[in-house]
Design a protein around this motif. Sequence first.
Motif, PDB file in Angstrom:
ATOM      1  N   ILE A 158       0.817  -1.222   0.000  1.00 28.90           N
ATOM      2  CA  ILE A 158       0.000   0.000   0.000  1.00 28.90           C
ATOM      3  C   ILE A 158       0.856   1.279   0.000  1.00 28.90           C
ATOM      4  CG2 ILE A 158      -1.821   1.319   1.187  1.00 28.90           C
ATOM      5  CD1 ILE A 158      -2.958  -1.383   2.157  1.00 28.90           C
ATOM      6  N   PRO A 159       1.868   1.405   0.886  1.00 32.03           N
ATOM      7  CA  PRO A 159       2.646   2.663   0.881  1.00 32.03           C
ATOM      8  C   PRO A 159       3.296   2.942  -0.475  1.00 32.03           C
ATOM      9  CG  PRO A 159       3.133   1.369   2.845  1.00 32.03           C
ATOM     10  CD  PRO A 159       2.296   0.503   1.970  1.00 32.03           C
ATOM     11  N   GLU A 160       3.818   1.898  -1.113  1.00 31.50           N
ATOM     12  CA  GLU A 160       4.462   2.060  -2.421  1.00 31.50           C
ATOM     13  C   GLU A 160       3.438   2.534  -3.469  1.00 31.50           C
ATOM     14  OE1 GLU A 160       5.464  -1.751  -4.031  1.00 31.50           O
ATOM     15  OE2 GLU A 160       6.817  -0.941  -5.555  1.00 31.50           O
ATOM     16  N   ARG A 203       3.122  10.868  -6.550  1.00 33.47           N
ATOM     17  CA  ARG A 203       4.266  11.396  -7.306  1.00 33.47           C
ATOM     18  C   ARG A 203       3.883  11.628  -8.766  1.00 33.47           C
ATOM     19  NH1 ARG A 203       7.785   7.849  -9.331  1.00 33.47           N
ATOM     20  NH2 ARG A 203       7.385   6.400  -7.640  1.00 33.47           N
ATOM     21  N   GLU A 204       3.082  10.696  -9.336  1.00 32.81           N
ATOM     22  CA  GLU A 204       2.750  10.815 -10.759  1.00 32.81           C
ATOM     23  C   GLU A 204       1.371  11.429 -10.980  1.00 32.81           C
ATOM     24  OE1 GLU A 204       3.569   7.108 -12.822  1.00 32.81           O
ATOM     25  OE2 GLU A 204       5.427   6.837 -11.696  1.00 32.81           O
ATOM     26  N   ASN A 205       0.756  11.879  -9.909  1.00 34.41           N
ATOM     27  CA  ASN A 205      -0.569  12.512  -9.993  1.00 34.41           C
ATOM     28  C   ASN A 205      -1.557  11.671 -10.805  1.00 34.41           C
ATOM     29  OD1 ASN A 205      -2.422  14.469  -9.479  1.00 34.41           O
ATOM     30  ND2 ASN A 205      -1.754  15.834 -11.134  1.00 34.41           N
ATOM     31  N   LEU A 206      -1.691  10.394 -10.406  1.00 37.00           N
ATOM     32  CA  LEU A 206      -2.525   9.458 -11.164  1.00 37.00           C
ATOM     33  C   LEU A 206      -3.964   9.455 -10.655  1.00 37.00           C
ATOM     34  CD1 LEU A 206      -0.005   6.464 -11.105  1.00 37.00           C
ATOM     35  CD2 LEU A 206      -0.511   7.933 -13.077  1.00 37.00           C
ATOM     36  N   TYR A 237      -8.717  10.088 -17.928  1.00 34.20           N
ATOM     37  CA  TYR A 237      -8.074  10.027 -16.599  1.00 34.20           C
ATOM     38  C   TYR A 237      -6.703   9.343 -16.702  1.00 34.20           C
ATOM     39  CZ  TYR A 237     -12.419  11.582 -14.501  1.00 34.20           C
ATOM     40  OH  TYR A 237     -13.515  12.325 -14.155  1.00 34.20           O
ATOM     41  N   ALA A 238      -5.794   9.744 -15.805  1.00 30.64           N
ATOM     42  CA  ALA A 238      -4.424   9.207 -15.847  1.00 30.64           C
ATOM     43  C   ALA A 238      -4.340   7.846 -15.157  1.00 30.64           C
ATOM     44  CB  ALA A 238      -3.478  10.193 -15.164  1.00 30.64           C
ATOM     45  N   ILE A 239      -3.914   6.850 -15.928  1.00 29.57           N
ATOM     46  CA  ILE A 239      -3.906   5.460 -15.439  1.00 29.57           C
ATOM     47  C   ILE A 239      -2.509   4.872 -15.572  1.00 29.57           C
ATOM     48  CG2 ILE A 239      -4.860   3.136 -15.881  1.00 29.57           C
ATOM     49  CD1 ILE A 239      -7.358   4.586 -17.017  1.00 29.57           C
ATOM     50  N   SER A 240      -2.104   4.114 -14.566  1.00 28.13           N
ATOM     51  CA  SER A 240      -0.808   3.435 -14.674  1.00 28.13           C
ATOM     52  C   SER A 240      -0.883   2.089 -13.947  1.00 28.13           C
ATOM     53  CB  SER A 240       0.290   4.323 -14.079  1.00 28.13           C
ATOM     54  OG  SER A 240       1.549   3.749 -14.320  1.00 28.13           O
ATOM     55  N   GLU A 241       0.164   1.297 -14.119  1.00 27.74           N
ATOM     56  CA  GLU A 241       0.230  -0.009 -13.447  1.00 27.74           C
ATOM     57  C   GLU A 241       1.515  -0.105 -12.621  1.00 27.74           C
ATOM     58  OE1 GLU A 241      -1.718  -3.424 -16.004  1.00 27.74           O
ATOM     59  OE2 GLU A 241      -0.485  -2.184 -17.302  1.00 27.74           O
TER      60      GLU A 241
END
Length: 248
Positions: A100-102, A109-112, A196-200
């Motif tokens: 969770i913290p990560e 940081r990446e404003n996702l 919307y900004a999405i990442s994995e």
Amino acid sequence: MTKLSVIIPSYKESENIARLSKRIIEVMPSARIFIVDDTPDDSCVKEIEKLALENVELFHRGAKGGRGSAVIHGLKVQVERGSDYILEMDADFSHPPEQIPEMLEKMQRENLDLLIASRYIEGSEIKNWPLSRKLFSAFANRIARLFLRVPVRDYTNGYRLYSKRAAVQIVKSCQKPSKGFIALSEILVNLYYRGYAISEIRTCFMNRVRGESSLSSAEIKDAIKGLVKTFFTIASIKRERKAQVIAQ
Ligand SMILES: Nc1nc2c(ncn2[C@@H]2O[C@H](COP(=O)(O)OP(=O)(O)OP(=O)(O)O)[C@@H](O)[C@H]2O)c(=O)[nH]1
Ligand SMILES: [Mg+2]
């Protein structure tokens, strides 16, 4: 301080739910846990009562309404309560709370708007799943990607973090989600095609050790219906956005 809520859909998870809640609080003492429990009896209610932690709350619906609608209900409640970030995760320890913290750090940081703990990117692992489950999941993801065309690798892992504005959008757009795991793809489509900004992020997924699976042939049928519905959702979002551009 950042307000993080954790939504846990639960169905017959009395062997897991208190243990998991405790682990999450150990990792993130400031998190608020909101369990949406459809177990017909009060076995999970009792476990959470025994745990008696102030920031762990269980909402008992008491009849199997599906993982999708449980999460949407949780998002709605947490949006109303003003959470900054909302995490969803399964009750069966498939999703490691230590991550969770990560996840939160990358999200900020990446404003996702959506961060998916993805089983299908480099560095990820799937532990103790039989070959049949691995093949089914890989196949479901391939099919979803073929039809829905969102550039992510994992459409169906329910370990995800949402921003507040993404959660508001989901509550507005996904009022009648499919019952099972395909609701995760519906949410994904509703965010991606609206920009919307999405990442994995890589993850380690573990098969459940305790409790019983709720994957059934009914859920597979529901997934096929949900996929078709979501395919048409893309066209309607594109029309809606085109109309907005013309109106401007
Ligand atoms: N509230 C609610 N939660 C559900 C429902 N069905 C499943 N869940 C929960 O959703 C999560 C995912 O369900 P699982 O049974 O683990 O499904 P799965 O991961 O595909 O299958 P296994 O891990 O192999 O058992 C778990 O936390 C379940 O308890 C439901 O109808 N309502
Ligand atoms: Mg599971």
